[in-house]
Design a protein around this motif. Structure first.
Motif, PDB file in Angstrom:
ATOM      1  N   PRO A 280     -24.428  -3.121 -39.255  1.00 40.75           N
ATOM      2  CA  PRO A 280     -23.398  -2.088 -39.491  1.00 40.75           C
ATOM      3  C   PRO A 280     -22.645  -1.688 -38.223  1.00 40.75           C
ATOM      4  O   PRO A 280     -21.452  -1.383 -38.283  1.00 40.75           O
ATOM      5  N   ARG A 281     -23.322  -1.718 -37.090  1.00 46.28           N
ATOM      6  CA  ARG A 281     -22.671  -1.331 -35.838  1.00 46.28           C
ATOM      7  C   ARG A 281     -21.627  -2.358 -35.419  1.00 46.28           C
ATOM      8  O   ARG A 281     -20.612  -2.012 -34.812  1.00 46.28           O
ATOM      9  N   LEU A 282     -21.867  -3.623 -35.742  1.00 43.66           N
ATOM     10  CA  LEU A 282     -20.859  -4.632 -35.437  1.00 43.66           C
ATOM     11  C   LEU A 282     -19.699  -4.572 -36.425  1.00 43.66           C
ATOM     12  O   LEU A 282     -18.551  -4.779 -36.045  1.00 43.66           O
ATOM     13  N   LEU A 283     -19.997  -4.278 -37.674  1.00 41.72           N
ATOM     14  CA  LEU A 283     -18.903  -4.119 -38.647  1.00 41.72           C
ATOM     15  C   LEU A 283     -17.979  -2.989 -38.219  1.00 41.72           C
ATOM     16  O   LEU A 283     -16.761  -3.049 -38.423  1.00 41.72           O
ATOM     17  N   ARG A 284     -18.566  -1.948 -37.611  1.00 38.05           N
ATOM     18  CA  ARG A 284     -17.787  -0.777 -37.191  1.00 38.05           C
ATOM     19  C   ARG A 284     -16.872  -1.077 -36.000  1.00 38.05           C
ATOM     20  O   ARG A 284     -16.004  -0.277 -35.660  1.00 38.05           O
ATOM     21  N   ARG A 285     -16.989  -2.266 -35.387  1.00 40.50           N
ATOM     22  CA  ARG A 285     -16.208  -2.569 -34.192  1.00 40.50           C
ATOM     23  C   ARG A 285     -14.830  -3.145 -34.483  1.00 40.50           C
ATOM     24  O   ARG A 285     -13.987  -3.191 -33.587  1.00 40.50           O
ATOM     25  N   GLY A 286     -14.571  -3.618 -35.697  1.00 41.24           N
ATOM     26  CA  GLY A 286     -13.239  -4.144 -35.963  1.00 41.24           C
ATOM     27  C   GLY A 286     -13.199  -5.060 -37.169  1.00 41.24           C
ATOM     28  O   GLY A 286     -14.235  -5.577 -37.612  1.00 41.24           O
ATOM     29  N   THR A 287     -11.978  -5.220 -37.709  1.00 42.49           N
ATOM     30  CA  THR A 287     -11.763  -6.071 -38.882  1.00 42.49           C
ATOM     31  C   THR A 287     -10.680  -7.100 -38.549  1.00 42.49           C
ATOM     32  O   THR A 287     -10.094  -7.076 -37.464  1.00 42.49           O
ATOM     33  N   ARG A 288     -10.409  -7.975 -39.502  1.00 40.96           N
ATOM     34  CA  ARG A 288      -9.344  -8.966 -39.254  1.00 40.96           C
ATOM     35  C   ARG A 288      -8.008  -8.278 -38.983  1.00 40.96           C
ATOM     36  O   ARG A 288      -7.261  -8.671 -38.091  1.00 40.96           O
ATOM     37  N   ARG A 289      -7.690  -7.241 -39.767  1.00 45.17           N
ATOM     38  CA  ARG A 289      -6.405  -6.539 -39.584  1.00 45.17           C
ATOM     39  C   ARG A 289      -6.444  -5.565 -38.427  1.00 45.17           C
ATOM     40  O   ARG A 289      -5.417  -5.252 -37.835  1.00 45.17           O
ATOM     41  N   HIS A 290      -7.622  -5.065 -38.128  1.00 42.70           N
ATOM     42  CA  HIS A 290      -7.786  -4.094 -37.036  1.00 42.70           C
ATOM     43  C   HIS A 290      -8.872  -4.645 -36.117  1.00 42.70           C
ATOM     44  O   HIS A 290     -10.044  -4.254 -36.204  1.00 42.70           O
ATOM     45  N   PRO A 291      -8.501  -5.556 -35.224  1.00 48.01           N
ATOM     46  CA  PRO A 291      -9.512  -6.377 -34.547  1.00 48.01           C
ATOM     47  C   PRO A 291     -10.313  -5.687 -33.456  1.00 48.01           C
ATOM     48  O   PRO A 291     -11.279  -6.273 -32.972  1.00 48.01           O
ATOM     49  N   ASP A 292      -9.942  -4.476 -33.083  1.00 51.63           N
ATOM     50  CA  ASP A 292     -10.736  -3.799 -32.056  1.00 51.63           C
ATOM     51  C   ASP A 292     -10.831  -2.313 -32.387  1.00 51.63           C
ATOM     52  O   ASP A 292     -10.192  -1.816 -33.325  1.00 51.63           O
ATOM     53  N   LEU A 293     -11.628  -1.609 -31.599  1.00 46.33           N
ATOM     54  CA  LEU A 293     -11.869  -0.199 -31.901  1.00 46.33           C
ATOM     55  C   LEU A 293     -10.599   0.648 -31.843  1.00 46.33           C
ATOM     56  O   LEU A 293     -10.373   1.480 -32.732  1.00 46.33           O
ATOM     57  N   PRO A 294      -9.745   0.494 -30.817  1.00 51.30           N
ATOM     58  CA  PRO A 294      -8.516   1.312 -30.815  1.00 51.30           C
ATOM     59  C   PRO A 294      -7.674   1.104 -32.065  1.00 51.30           C
ATOM     60  O   PRO A 294      -7.133   2.057 -32.632  1.00 51.30           O
ATOM     61  N   SER A 295      -7.572  -0.148 -32.512  1.00 56.27           N
ATOM     62  CA  SER A 295      -6.780  -0.428 -33.705  1.00 56.27           C
ATOM     63  C   SER A 295      -7.417   0.210 -34.941  1.00 56.27           C
ATOM     64  O   SER A 295      -6.734   0.803 -35.787  1.00 56.27           O
TER      65      SER A 295
ATOM     66  N   ALA B  67     -28.658   0.002 -45.477  1.00 60.71           N
ATOM     67  CA  ALA B  67     -27.589   0.221 -44.494  1.00 60.71           C
ATOM     68  C   ALA B  67     -26.405   0.879 -45.200  1.00 60.71           C
ATOM     69  O   ALA B  67     -26.178   0.649 -46.399  1.00 60.71           O
ATOM     70  N   THR B  68     -25.665   1.692 -44.444  1.00 61.55           N
ATOM     71  CA  THR B  68     -24.537   2.409 -45.049  1.00 61.55           C
ATOM     72  C   THR B  68     -23.328   2.415 -44.126  1.00 61.55           C
ATOM     73  O   THR B  68     -23.452   2.452 -42.909  1.00 61.55           O
ATOM     74  N   LEU B  69     -22.168   2.385 -44.761  1.00 59.44           N
ATOM     75  CA  LEU B  69     -20.899   2.705 -44.107  1.00 59.44           C
ATOM     76  C   LEU B  69     -20.378   3.948 -44.812  1.00 59.44           C
ATOM     77  O   LEU B  69     -20.232   3.947 -46.038  1.00 59.44           O
ATOM     78  N   THR B  70     -20.105   5.002 -44.062  1.00 60.68           N
ATOM     79  CA  THR B  70     -19.660   6.265 -44.662  1.00 60.68           C
ATOM     80  C   THR B  70     -18.262   6.599 -44.157  1.00 60.68           C
ATOM     81  O   THR B  70     -18.024   6.672 -42.949  1.00 60.68           O
ATOM     82  N   LEU B  71     -17.348   6.795 -45.107  1.00 59.74           N
ATOM     83  CA  LEU B  71     -15.976   7.177 -44.761  1.00 59.74           C
ATOM     84  C   LEU B  71     -15.669   8.516 -45.414  1.00 59.74           C
ATOM     85  O   LEU B  71     -15.894   8.692 -46.608  1.00 59.74           O
ATOM     86  N   THR B  72     -15.172   9.467 -44.619  1.00 58.14           N
ATOM     87  CA  THR B  72     -14.714  10.742 -45.177  1.00 58.14           C
ATOM     88  C   THR B  72     -13.255  10.929 -44.797  1.00 58.14           C
ATOM     89  O   THR B  72     -12.816  10.510 -43.722  1.00 58.14           O
TER      90      THR B  72
END
Length: 457
Positions: A54-69, A95-100
């Motif tokens: 989960p901590r690596l998933l939280r670091r970025g996505t294809r559209r948002h490849p880094d933490l600032p994005s 494991a959880t991903l939580t979005l508020t």
């Protein structure tokens, strides 16, 4: 859009291909909370990469490849917050991903209850889970190095909280040979060997077979939520999956003779933990009485341990007990002067014996009932607690509607608590101290003494 299939702990459940969606509208909250949770068996081979994923998933996505994005994307959702978590529940690794994000009525210009905002938020949550940023066939090497180093430091820092350290190590001995004895945080040695490709393989495995649940509560319109999730899930490759059938947790009675373990660390006081077992699982008819048992023994400041070990005998800095729901485990604990260990253990065991003999007065019974009921009602005012109750129901396969749980607590009498007490047995005695001489005879020095904690588990 998937058809409604039923309810779980106050949530309406919808079955989508490969994903269960649970929605509980609640106009009282100012924010919407969505938790995406996945489960796998808790196993030594997979605990470390599972804890890190989960901590690596939280670091970025294809559209948002880094933490600032990614942080900019969250800011565009009017201050949304994305968190990650890992825990063990029963014998499963969760494991959880939580979005508020803010409710629509607090967002200028948002239409209705904020459907458009919810659609974007839920899309981002599923994107974080399903479309991580990769380099080649793995997570970026530098991110893996940073996250595994931080995780190892996090594990090693646990030694600084001696009470938590004692509890963790007691559970390791109490549940040795069971999945629940494995740390949900992983093992430092195994973490140090992980690379980005190991974690991608686990991610693919999770996507392919892990039970996957999305729980949403707040001021939302259920139909719009399910429609938005269905579209976002399909757009990110979601579909029918062969989901694992995970086994129920191991529940067993105590050992014929208690196991005794001592460890030493540089410290002044000692922590004595009695690991108790009762063969009562989450769906057992006596579980409400088990909740009452734990409350009377040590769940509150009016409970037997606090009143007798701390207040009357002045033997402990603190004394309480914790119930591991769904496993039938009770951890009774006291922070003590190591020289008074035998006295403290004797008084703690006397409280357990008193309960088995039915020596429970009306004040203890009713004060515990009120405290448990108040706790359940208070939980209903907190989105995180509401969702956690639903997650427990999902993991243990037993619907736990809060109002029904309160009604069952009101039905528990002294005889039922005594029935539970007569099934509770001492399994493991764990003592953490600074290695100073034990002046009162050292009750329980035993066959499993282990000097020097490793500080790394």
């Amino acid at each position: 859009m998937g058809a409604s299939q039923g309810r779980t702990a106050g949530f309406t459940r919808h079955e989508l291909p490969g994903l269960r969606v649970h929605v509980r509208p609640d106009p009282r909250f100012k924010r919407v909370t969505a938790v995406l949770a996945w489960q796998m068996p808790l196993a030594a081979e997979t605990a470390s990469p599972f804890a890190l994923l989960p901590r690596l998933l939280r670091r970025g996505t294809r559209r948002h490849p880094d933490l600032p994005s990614l942080e900019r994307a969250l800011a565009d959702l009017y201050g949304a917050h994305l968190g990650v978590g890992v825990e063990k529940m029963g014998d499963r690794h969760l494991a959880t991903l939580t979005l508020t994000w803010p409710a629509g009525r607090f967002v200028p210009g948002a239409a209705g209850p904020g459907e458009a905002l919810a659609r974007r938020a839920l899309g981002l949550l599923l994107e974080v889970f399903a479309e991580p940023y990769l380099e080649g066939e793995g997570f970026p090497a530098q991110r893996v190095e940073e996250e595994r180093t931080a995780q190892i430091q996090r594990i090693r820092a646990l030694v600084n909280d001696k009470a938590s350290y004692a509890l963790r190590h007691c559970v390791e001995h109490l549940c040795a040979g069971e999945p629940y004895g494995i740390s949900e945080l992983g093992d430092p040695d195994r973490l140090a060997t992980l690379d980005g490709e190991d974690l991608v393989r686990l991610h693919r495995r999770v996507r392919a077979v892990a039970p996957l649940d999305l729980l949403v509560t707040g001021p939302v319109e259920p139909g719009a939520v399910v429609e938005a999730v269905a579209e976002a899930w399909a757009a990110r490759g979601g579909g029918t999956r062969e989901v694992l059938e995970l086994p129920p947790p191991v529940i067993r009675g105590p050992r014929p003779e208690p196991r005794r373990v001592e460890e030493t660390l540089p410290m002044e006081q000692g922590w004595l933990v009695l690991g108790l077992r009762a063969p009562i699982g989450f769906d057992h008819p006596l579980r409400p009485a088990l909740e009452m048992y734990n409350g009377i023994l040590g769940g509150f400041v009016h409970s037997k341990l606090f009143m007798n070990v701390r207040e009357r005998a002045s033997l402990a800095y603190s004394a309480w007990s914790r119930l591991v729901r769904g496993k039938g485990l009770i951890l009774a604990m006291a922070g003590i002067d190591p020289r008074r260990r035998a006295d403290a253990e004797a008084i703690m065991l006397r409280q357990i014996d008193d309960m088995a003999a039915g020596r429970i007065d009306d004040r203890e019974l009713e004060a515990t009932r009120r405290s448990l009921v108040n706790g359940l009602r208070s939980d209903q005012d907190q989105p995180a607690a509401v969702i956690r109750t639903a997650l427990e129901s999902l993991v243990y396969g037993h619907d736990e509607d809060p109002e029904a749980a309160i009604a069952r607590l009101h039905e528990v009498g002294r005889d039922e608590v005594r029935q539970v007490a007569q099934q509770v047995g001492l399994d493991t005695v764990y003592f953490l101290h600074g290695g100073t001489p034990v002046a009162d005879g050292g009750a329980g020095r035993g066959e499993d003494q282990a000097a020097g904690g490793d500080g790394g588990r």
